[in-house]
Each structure stands twice: as C-alpha cells, then as structure tokens.
Design a protein around this motif. Structure first.
Motif, PDB file in Angstrom:
ATOM      1  N   VAL A  99       0.847  -1.200   0.000  1.00 56.01           N
ATOM      2  CA  VAL A  99       0.000   0.000   0.000  1.00 56.01           C
ATOM      3  C   VAL A  99       0.879   1.245   0.000  1.00 56.01           C
ATOM      4  O   VAL A  99       0.626   2.202  -0.749  1.00 56.01           O
ATOM      5  CB  VAL A  99      -0.973   0.001   1.200  1.00 56.01           C
ATOM      6  N   ALA A 100       1.924   1.249   0.819  1.00 57.77           N
ATOM      7  CA  ALA A 100       2.828   2.402   0.858  1.00 57.77           C
ATOM      8  C   ALA A 100       3.498   2.627  -0.494  1.00 57.77           C
ATOM      9  O   ALA A 100       3.576   3.761  -0.984  1.00 57.77           O
ATOM     10  CB  ALA A 100       3.886   2.196   1.946  1.00 57.77           C
ATOM     11  N   LEU A 101       3.956   1.540  -1.129  1.00 60.30           N
ATOM     12  CA  LEU A 101       4.566   1.678  -2.460  1.00 60.30           C
ATOM     13  C   LEU A 101       3.544   2.146  -3.487  1.00 60.30           C
ATOM     14  O   LEU A 101       3.869   2.938  -4.379  1.00 60.30           O
ATOM     15  CB  LEU A 101       5.200   0.351  -2.879  1.00 60.30           C
ATOM     16  N   GLY A 102       2.298   1.677  -3.350  1.00 56.66           N
ATOM     17  CA  GLY A 102       1.239   2.143  -4.235  1.00 56.66           C
ATOM     18  C   GLY A 102       0.968   3.626  -4.072  1.00 56.66           C
ATOM     19  O   GLY A 102       0.745   4.343  -5.048  1.00 56.66           O
ATOM     20  N   LEU A 103       0.995   4.106  -2.835  1.00 56.89           N
ATOM     21  CA  LEU A 103       0.793   5.536  -2.590  1.00 56.89           C
ATOM     22  C   LEU A 103       1.939   6.358  -3.167  1.00 56.89           C
ATOM     23  O   LEU A 103       1.721   7.458  -3.690  1.00 56.89           O
ATOM     24  CB  LEU A 103       0.649   5.798  -1.097  1.00 56.89           C
ATOM     25  N   ILE A 104       3.146   5.849  -3.074  1.00 56.15           N
ATOM     26  CA  ILE A 104       4.283   6.534  -3.691  1.00 56.15           C
ATOM     27  C   ILE A 104       4.063   6.608  -5.202  1.00 56.15           C
ATOM     28  O   ILE A 104       4.344   7.626  -5.830  1.00 56.15           O
ATOM     29  CB  ILE A 104       5.605   5.813  -3.351  1.00 56.15           C
ATOM     30  N   GLY A 105       3.530   5.531  -5.769  1.00 59.87           N
ATOM     31  CA  GLY A 105       3.266   5.499  -7.201  1.00 59.87           C
ATOM     32  C   GLY A 105       2.229   6.510  -7.659  1.00 59.87           C
ATOM     33  O   GLY A 105       2.244   6.942  -8.815  1.00 59.87           O
ATOM     34  N   VAL A 106       1.334   6.908  -6.759  1.00 54.10           N
ATOM     35  CA  VAL A 106       0.341   7.922  -7.117  1.00 54.10           C
ATOM     36  C   VAL A 106       1.038   9.241  -7.458  1.00 54.10           C
ATOM     37  O   VAL A 106       0.625   9.970  -8.359  1.00 54.10           O
ATOM     38  CB  VAL A 106      -0.668   8.129  -5.965  1.00 54.10           C
ATOM     39  N   PHE A 107       2.116   9.540  -6.740  1.00 52.63           N
ATOM     40  CA  PHE A 107       2.779  10.834  -6.891  1.00 52.63           C
ATOM     41  C   PHE A 107       4.062  10.788  -7.710  1.00 52.63           C
ATOM     42  O   PHE A 107       4.630  11.832  -8.019  1.00 52.63           O
ATOM     43  CB  PHE A 107       3.098  11.404  -5.501  1.00 52.63           C
ATOM     44  N   THR A 108       4.518   9.595  -8.067  1.00 53.14           N
ATOM     45  CA  THR A 108       5.781   9.454  -8.795  1.00 53.14           C
ATOM     46  C   THR A 108       5.520   8.932 -10.205  1.00 53.14           C
ATOM     47  O   THR A 108       5.079   7.796 -10.370  1.00 53.14           O
ATOM     48  CB  THR A 108       6.718   8.479  -8.057  1.00 53.14           C
ATOM     49  N   PRO A 109       5.792   9.763 -11.216  1.00 58.11           N
ATOM     50  CA  PRO A 109       5.575   9.305 -12.593  1.00 58.11           C
ATOM     51  C   PRO A 109       6.432   8.083 -12.922  1.00 58.11           C
ATOM     52  O   PRO A 109       7.599   8.002 -12.548  1.00 58.11           O
ATOM     53  CB  PRO A 109       6.021  10.501 -13.447  1.00 58.11           C
ATOM     54  N   GLY A 110       5.827   7.127 -13.574  1.00 57.28           N
ATOM     55  CA  GLY A 110       6.542   5.938 -13.995  1.00 57.28           C
ATOM     56  C   GLY A 110       6.610   4.841 -12.945  1.00 57.28           C
ATOM     57  O   GLY A 110       7.092   3.750 -13.217  1.00 57.28           O
ATOM     58  N   PHE A 111       6.143   5.121 -11.744  1.00 56.86           N
ATOM     59  CA  PHE A 111       6.153   4.123 -10.662  1.00 56.86           C
ATOM     60  C   PHE A 111       4.744   3.544 -10.559  1.00 56.86           C
ATOM     61  O   PHE A 111       3.782   4.287 -10.420  1.00 56.86           O
ATOM     62  CB  PHE A 111       6.566   4.801  -9.350  1.00 56.86           C
ATOM     63  N   PRO A 112       4.608   2.227 -10.615  1.00 54.13           N
ATOM     64  CA  PRO A 112       3.271   1.627 -10.663  1.00 54.13           C
ATOM     65  C   PRO A 112       2.498   1.776  -9.356  1.00 54.13           C
ATOM     66  O   PRO A 112       3.083   1.781  -8.279  1.00 54.13           O
ATOM     67  CB  PRO A 112       3.543   0.157 -10.947  1.00 54.13           C
TER      68      PRO A 112
END
Length: 93
Positions: free
Chosen positions: A21-34
């Motif tokens: 979930v934390a990695l997913g939240l990072i992906g919301v704000f980081t282009p190219g990160f799933p």
C-alpha cells in the motif's frame, strides 16, 4: 511442519500488505512508478491475513473501484493503462 508456514504467517502478510500500500501511494505521486500492481499485491496479502484490511482497501473511494474491476474482469481498466503510459512517456523528458 509445512515449509510454507513462515511465508504464510498472518503478521508477515499484513506487513507485506502495508508495504505494498505504501509503495502504491508513492506510485500515485511518482511518474513511472506503478500503483495498481502494488495495490493488487496488497489485496492479495490482506485477503490471506486480515479481512478488516482487505475490506478497507476494497472499500476505499479512490483505490476500491480499480481493485473491484480488476477482480471482476481480470483486467486493468483502459483509463488506468492510458494514464500509466502517459506518465511514463512524460517522465522521459
């Protein structure tokens, strides 16, 4: 004792779910990160460890519809694919 008992222990799966979930939240704000991939993994982990967290994730107003569509149709929505491809393309510049 089975060899998979350590891998499938509830605390480890809950921790793995929160990590995803934390990695997913990072992906919301980081282009190219799933984002979706990590949320799918979190849903998998929570389904095997905590009904409460699983229901919270599936009931989330932003992430829930994507996960429910993925579960029902076994596909990632075209809108999500376009958004991901666009963000990856923009991140190259």
């Amino acid at each position: 004792p089975s060899t998979g008992s350590l891998i499938c222990s509830k605390p480890i799966l809950i921790d793995f779910g929160f990590l995803c979930v934390a990695l997913g939240l990072i992906g919301v704000f980081t282009p190219g990160f799933p984002t979706t991939v990590f949320l799918i993994m979190a849903a998998w982990a929570f389904a095997r460890s905590s009904r409460r967290y699983y229901n919270r994730l599936y009931g989330h107003k932003r992430f829930g519809p994507v996960l429910r569509d993925r579960h029902a149709h076994r596909v990632i929505p075209p809108k999500a694919k376009v958004a991901a491809a666009t963000m990856m393309a923009l991140s190259m510049f």
